[in-house]
Motif scaffolding. Structure first.
Motif, short mmCIF file in Angstrom:
data_model
loop_
_atom_site.label_atom_id
_atom_site.label_comp_id
_atom_site.label_asym_id
_atom_site.label_seq_id
_atom_site.Cartn_x
_atom_site.Cartn_y
_atom_site.Cartn_z
N PRO A 97 0.84 -1.20 0.00
CA PRO A 97 0.00 0.00 0.00
C PRO A 97 0.88 1.26 0.00
O PRO A 97 1.88 1.32 0.68
CB PRO A 97 -0.80 -0.13 1.30
N GLU A 98 0.46 2.21 -0.84
CA GLU A 98 1.21 3.46 -0.92
C GLU A 98 0.87 4.33 0.28
O GLU A 98 -0.25 4.30 0.78
CB GLU A 98 0.83 4.24 -2.18
N THR A 99 1.81 5.13 0.67
CA THR A 99 1.53 6.07 1.75
C THR A 99 0.71 7.23 1.17
O THR A 99 0.63 7.41 -0.05
CB THR A 99 2.83 6.62 2.36
N TYR A 100 0.11 8.00 2.03
CA TYR A 100 -0.71 9.12 1.59
C TYR A 100 0.13 10.11 0.78
O TYR A 100 -0.30 10.60 -0.26
CB TYR A 100 -1.32 9.82 2.81
N GLU A 101 1.35 10.36 1.24
CA GLU A 101 2.22 11.32 0.54
C GLU A 101 2.53 10.83 -0.87
O GLU A 101 2.55 11.62 -1.81
CB GLU A 101 3.53 11.53 1.32
N LYS A 104 -0.59 11.25 -3.03
CA LYS A 104 -0.85 12.67 -3.28
C LYS A 104 0.11 13.19 -4.34
O LYS A 104 -0.29 13.87 -5.29
CB LYS A 104 -0.68 13.47 -1.98
N ALA A 105 1.41 12.84 -4.22
CA ALA A 105 2.41 13.30 -5.18
C ALA A 105 2.10 12.73 -6.57
O ALA A 105 2.20 13.44 -7.58
CB ALA A 105 3.80 12.88 -4.73
N ARG A 106 1.71 11.46 -6.64
CA ARG A 106 1.39 10.85 -7.92
C ARG A 106 0.17 11.51 -8.55
O ARG A 106 0.15 11.82 -9.74
CB ARG A 106 1.14 9.34 -7.73
N ARG A 107 -0.83 11.75 -7.77
CA ARG A 107 -2.05 12.41 -8.29
C ARG A 107 -1.75 13.83 -8.76
O ARG A 107 -2.22 14.25 -9.82
CB ARG A 107 -3.14 12.48 -7.20
N GLU A 108 -0.96 14.58 -8.00
CA GLU A 108 -0.61 15.95 -8.40
C GLU A 108 0.18 15.95 -9.71
O GLU A 108 -0.07 16.78 -10.59
CB GLU A 108 0.18 16.66 -7.30
N ALA A 109 1.11 14.99 -9.84
CA ALA A 109 1.89 14.89 -11.08
C ALA A 109 0.96 14.55 -12.24
O ALA A 109 1.08 15.11 -13.35
CB ALA A 109 2.98 13.84 -10.94
N GLU A 110 0.00 13.65 -12.01
CA GLU A 110 -0.95 13.27 -13.04
C GLU A 110 -1.83 14.47 -13.43
O GLU A 110 -2.04 14.75 -14.62
CB GLU A 110 -1.83 12.12 -12.54
#
Length: 144
Positions: A97-101, A104-110
């Motif tokens: 499981p990915e951490t929240y950070e 969040k970083a992956r979603r922001e980059a996307e």
């Protein structure tokens, strides 16, 4: 004189009886000794054979222990290698499981990538729409 001879005869008779008794006891003791000696010889022979067989068994068991120890060492090495390989596979195959950070970083980059793509598409479509005609299905032309 007769009384001395009578006493001597009685003493001789007592000695003869004592001698016969002693000889009988000695014969019995010798027979008993011979029996015990024979039993001891048989027992010693049996125990010598037991020692011989037990010594051979000890050697055989010692060899078996050495072989099994070697086999155990080999199997332990194989088990360690298999466990190491399994740990590597587990790291690769089991989703962590990915951490929240990280999410969040992956979603922001996307999102940033999509915004950039939208901006590029809008700027290019502005140039394309001014002088183009669209082709719809079956080759029908529509002027704009």
């Amino acid at each position: 004189g007769t009384s001395i001879i009578g006493i001597l005869e009685v003493v001789e008779s007592d000695f003869a009886t004592g001698l016969a008794k002693e000889e009988t006891q000695e014969d019995d003791a010798k027979a008993s000794y011979d029996d015990i000696t024979q039993e001891n010889k048989v027992t010693k022979t049996m125990k010598d054979q037991d020692v011989k067989y037990k010594t051979a068994e000890v050697k055989s068991l010692a060899k078996a222990v050495a072989d099994m120890s070697s086999d155990k060492e080999t199997l332990s090495t194989e088990l360690a290698a298999v466990n190491e390989y399994y740990a590597k596979l587990k790291d690769r195959c089991i989703a962590k499981p990915e951490t929240y950070e990280e999410r969040k970083a992956r979603r922001e980059a996307e999102i940033n990538g999509l915004k950039e793509a939208l901006r590029v598409l809008e700027s290019e479509t502005a140039f394309v729409q001014r002088g183009s005609k669209r082709v719809h299905m079956r080759g029908a032309l529509e002027a704009r």
